[in-house]
Write a protein that holds these residues in place. Structure first.
Motif, short mmCIF file in Angstrom:
data_model
loop_
_atom_site.label_atom_id
_atom_site.label_comp_id
_atom_site.label_asym_id
_atom_site.label_seq_id
_atom_site.Cartn_x
_atom_site.Cartn_y
_atom_site.Cartn_z
N GLY A 1 0.81 -1.21 0.00
CA GLY A 1 0.00 0.00 0.00
C GLY A 1 0.85 1.27 0.00
N GLN A 2 2.05 1.19 0.56
CA GLN A 2 2.95 2.34 0.59
C GLN A 2 3.40 2.71 -0.82
N TYR A 3 3.72 1.68 -1.59
CA TYR A 3 4.15 1.89 -2.95
C TYR A 3 3.00 2.45 -3.78
N GLU A 4 1.80 1.93 -3.54
CA GLU A 4 0.64 2.41 -4.30
C GLU A 4 0.29 3.84 -3.93
N ALA A 5 0.41 4.18 -2.64
CA ALA A 5 0.12 5.55 -2.22
C ALA A 5 1.11 6.52 -2.86
N ALA A 6 2.37 6.09 -2.98
CA ALA A 6 3.39 6.94 -3.62
C ALA A 6 3.05 7.13 -5.10
N GLN A 7 2.67 6.04 -5.75
CA GLN A 7 2.29 6.15 -7.16
C GLN A 7 1.08 7.05 -7.33
N ALA A 8 0.13 6.92 -6.39
CA ALA A 8 -1.11 7.67 -6.52
C ALA A 8 -0.87 9.18 -6.45
N ILE A 9 0.21 9.63 -5.78
CA ILE A 9 0.49 11.06 -5.81
C ILE A 9 1.44 11.39 -6.95
N GLY A 10 1.57 10.48 -7.90
CA GLY A 10 2.29 10.78 -9.14
C GLY A 10 3.79 10.59 -9.07
N MET A 11 4.30 9.90 -8.02
CA MET A 11 5.74 9.69 -7.93
C MET A 11 6.18 8.62 -8.92
N SER A 12 7.38 8.77 -9.45
CA SER A 12 7.91 7.74 -10.33
C SER A 12 8.37 6.56 -9.48
N TYR A 13 8.64 5.46 -10.16
CA TYR A 13 9.11 4.26 -9.46
C TYR A 13 10.36 4.57 -8.64
N TRP A 14 11.32 5.27 -9.26
CA TRP A 14 12.59 5.55 -8.57
C TRP A 14 12.40 6.51 -7.41
N ALA A 15 11.57 7.52 -7.62
CA ALA A 15 11.33 8.47 -6.54
C ALA A 15 10.65 7.78 -5.37
N SER A 16 9.71 6.89 -5.65
CA SER A 16 9.02 6.24 -4.53
C SER A 16 9.95 5.29 -3.80
N LEU A 17 10.87 4.66 -4.54
CA LEU A 17 11.86 3.83 -3.86
C LEU A 17 12.69 4.67 -2.91
N LEU B 1 12.62 2.89 0.58
CA LEU B 1 13.92 2.66 1.23
C LEU B 1 14.00 3.21 2.65
N PRO B 2 13.50 4.44 2.93
CA PRO B 2 13.58 4.90 4.33
C PRO B 2 12.86 3.97 5.30
N GLN B 3 11.76 3.36 4.85
CA GLN B 3 11.06 2.43 5.73
C GLN B 3 11.81 1.10 5.82
N ALA B 4 12.43 0.71 4.69
CA ALA B 4 13.19 -0.54 4.71
C ALA B 4 14.42 -0.38 5.61
N MET B 5 15.02 0.83 5.64
CA MET B 5 16.22 1.07 6.45
C MET B 5 16.01 0.68 7.90
N ARG B 6 14.84 1.03 8.42
CA ARG B 6 14.53 0.73 9.82
C ARG B 6 14.70 -0.76 10.09
N VAL B 7 14.25 -1.57 9.13
CA VAL B 7 14.31 -3.02 9.31
C VAL B 7 15.73 -3.54 9.09
N VAL B 8 16.48 -2.92 8.16
CA VAL B 8 17.77 -3.51 7.80
C VAL B 8 18.92 -3.05 8.68
N ILE B 9 18.74 -2.00 9.49
CA ILE B 9 19.89 -1.52 10.27
C ILE B 9 20.46 -2.57 11.22
#
Ligand SMILES: Nc1ncnc2c1ncn2[C@@H]1O[C@H](COP(=O)(O)OP(=O)(O)O)[C@@H](O)[C@H]1O
Ligand SMILES: [Mg+2]
Lengths: 294, 272
Positions: free
Chosen positions: A186-202, A207-215
């Motif tokens: 849903g995070q990816y879809e919400a980013a797309q829904a505000i017109g973000m490109s694939y790379w910008a949403s990453l 990535l900022p949300q993934a960072m929390r898990v990978v640290i």
């Protein structure tokens, strides 16, 4: 009357004694388990300290070499090499993780092939291959633009950078992939829904949300890498282990100098752990964790 | 209705005579499973259309096609005079590049059932993210606008709260403000209140009513029949991937022509 029944529903109101938990003395439970554990630990530490103090180690020699100039150079080399390899590892790791999740089958295959090779062979072997690259390709470069003898380019430091960096990338990519998978679709879809490109949403959302898990696992990888740099001593990279060895080859104070190296690894790893805790707080903003983490 | 009086100026890009949203015999397949069959829905500028229907009838899928989170397999979707997802050139279709799809997507604002706020950003950052990153608006200006939008949804004092510290109703209102910040032509709502505790439904619906009154074009998937009756110009009833019946809100709800519509409305009202 059965005890079980009275615990569920007291038969009569007046049967319940007057209690106000805030107005009475609370008896702290004795944690016998903890007390015993601490006692055993203290005994063990005392015993080890005594053993090493009486053992055949000249601690004053260790102390003397702790800040020896060539040792300090070795520490600096260990630190910068670890940081450089980790940066290479993270950059490659993010790229490979994203490639593995890509709909493009070419990118996906490249990513899988890379992981297969670099995780499938021992690091020490990879280091030796890089260091001996001159045997395969005597000269490196782009014809006409620049060219050099391979032995001049592939110094011990360069071979270590390539060997450990590329190897680290293969492991870090799996950590990163786990992080990317942990973020809700849903995070990816919400980013797309505000017109973000694939790379910008990453970059901005995923990535900022993934960072929390990978640290935490990345911290683990980094600490492993600090110690892995000691493997580079076999191809002549002057890290702290290598410089300690160079000294004990001369003065034969083997254990004393190994203790010097051990002390420095512990110092570096301790500082890294503190840094990790700070990063976790930084990327943990906005999240409530269910587990107490300190 | 009051909204008709505040209808906005027609846009220059709007092809003459074409509704702002137009679905023409839209079909969508997931593998062998048919989620949408010949769905034709038109929405005029300034209109509020509610889509109702039982679970699994394809309501979410239709909204996702409009927002191009899914690609349609049959028919065509038009938005603001443009064919969605394709470029039509001498009888051939060329898939639009990602950047063009992103541009078309910006014409719709999507509000999700489960809010999907960005948890690592404050309420205000959630709202300014699109304007700053996508529209390249200066940060200061985007923040001013973001604060105005927050007070419009009644959350002026929550600008620096993280989503986890907001109630469901507050989160959904931030999500509405986030979608509005992109200045969309059409707002799409996918059951915006069905993940909320009953006492929080009202605050979200009232924000949506304000929007409708201000002339926003809205497509709302909802089970709130009271809201549909009060706010919608038209109601569409869907079942098993098809449009069963469509009509003015009051008429469709008080006097449904189809047996299936009647049963559905009775079952929803019976629940309340
Ligand atoms: N990504 C998907 N893959 C397969 N089936 C799907 C997918 N999305 C939706 N469906 C199916 O399509 C049908 C319509 O779903 P949906 O549009 O979510 O219905 P509604 O929103 O009306 O409850 C359902 O039967 C659902 O299981
Ligand atoms: Mg749905």
């Amino acid at each position: 009357m059965a005890g079980g029944a009275s615990a569920i529903a007291p038969a009569r109101r007046e049967a319940v004694p007057e209690v106000d938990v805030s107005a009475m003395t609370i008896v702290r439970p004795r944690r016998w388990g903890r007390i015993a554990a601490v006692a055993i630990m203290l005994a063990l530490i005392a015993w080890l300290t005594k053993a090493f103090a009486e053992g055949k180690i000249a601690w004053e020699v260790t102390g003397e070499y702790l800040f020896w100039p060539s040792i300090l150079m070795g520490v600096v080399n260990t630190i910068w090499m670890s940081i450089a390899c980790m940066i290479i590892g993270i950059v490659i790791g993010v790229a490979v993780a994203v490639m593995r999740g890509s709909p493009n089958p070419v990118l996906r295959s490249v990513a899988i092939g890379y992981q297969w090779f670099f995780r499938g062979t021992p690091v020490i072997l990879q280091l030796l291959i890089w260091f001996n690259l001159a045997l395969v390709f005597p000269r490196l470069g782009i014809p006409g633009l620049f060219e050099a003898r391979t032995v001049d380019v592939i110094t011990p430091a360069m071979a270590t950078l390539l060997g450990l960096g590329l190897n680290q990338g293969a492991y870090t990519s799996e950590v990163m992939r786990a992080g990317l998978l942990s973020v809700d679709r849903g995070q990816y879809e919400a980013a797309q829904a505000i017109g973000m490109s694939y790379w910008a949403s990453l970059k901005r959302i995923i990535l900022p949300q993934a960072m929390r898990v990978v640290i935490p696992p990345l911290g683990n990888e980094f600490i492993g890498l600090v110690k892995m740099t000691s493997l580079a001593s076999i191809i002549g990279f002057a890290d702290v282990l290598r410089t300690s060895q160079d000294i004990y080859y001369v003065n034969a104070r083997v254990i004393e100098l190994l203790m010097v190296a051990a002390a420095w690894y512990l110092v570096v790893v301790t500082i890294l752990s503190l840094g990790q805790a700070r990063l976790e707080r930084r990327f943990g903003r906005g999240f409530a964790s269910g587990v107490r983490d300190r | 209705m009051t909204r008709m009086e505040t209808a906005m100026e027609p846009e220059a890009t709007l092809a003459p005579g074409l509704p702002i949203v137009s679905g023409r015999r839209v079909g969508k397949l997931f593998g062998d499973f048919r989620a949408l069959t010949e769905v034709s829905i038109d929405v005029e500028e300034g209109e509020v259309v509610c889509i109702i229907g039982p679970s699994g009838s394809g309501k979410t899928t239709f909204l996702r096609c409009l927002n191009q989170l899914e690609r349609i397999d049959e028919g065509a979707l038009w938005l603001d005079g443009e064919l969605l997802g394709w470029r039509l050139e001498s009888d051939r279709l060329h898939p639009l590049p990602e950047a063009e799809i992103a541009r078309q997507r910006r014409k719709t604002g999507m509000v999700f059932q489960r809010f999907n706020l960005f948890p690592h950003m404050t309420a205000l950052q959630n709202i300014t993210e699109g304007p700053v990153q996508v529209l390249r608006e200066p940060r200061g200006q985007a923040e001013d606008r973001g604060r105005r939008l927050l007070s419009r949804v009644g959350l002026a004092e929550k600008a620096s709260s993280y989503p986890k510290d907001l109630s469901g109703g507050q989160q959904q209102r931030v999500a509405i403000a986030r979608a509005l910040a992109m200045n969309p032509k059409v707002m799409l709502f996918d059951e915006p209140t069905s993940a909320l505790d009953p006492e929080l439904v009202g605050e979200v619906l009232s924000v949506m009513k304000d929007l409708a009154r201000a002339g926003m074009t809205m497509v709302v998937v909802t089970h709130e029949l009271g809201f549909a009756r009060e706010v919608a110009d038209r109601v569409v009833f869907m079942d098993q991937g098809r449009v069963v019946e469509t009509g003015p809100a009051q008429q469709l709800m008080d006097d449904p022509q189809e047996e299936r519509t009647r049963n559905f409305i009775r079952s929803v009202l019976g629940r309340e």
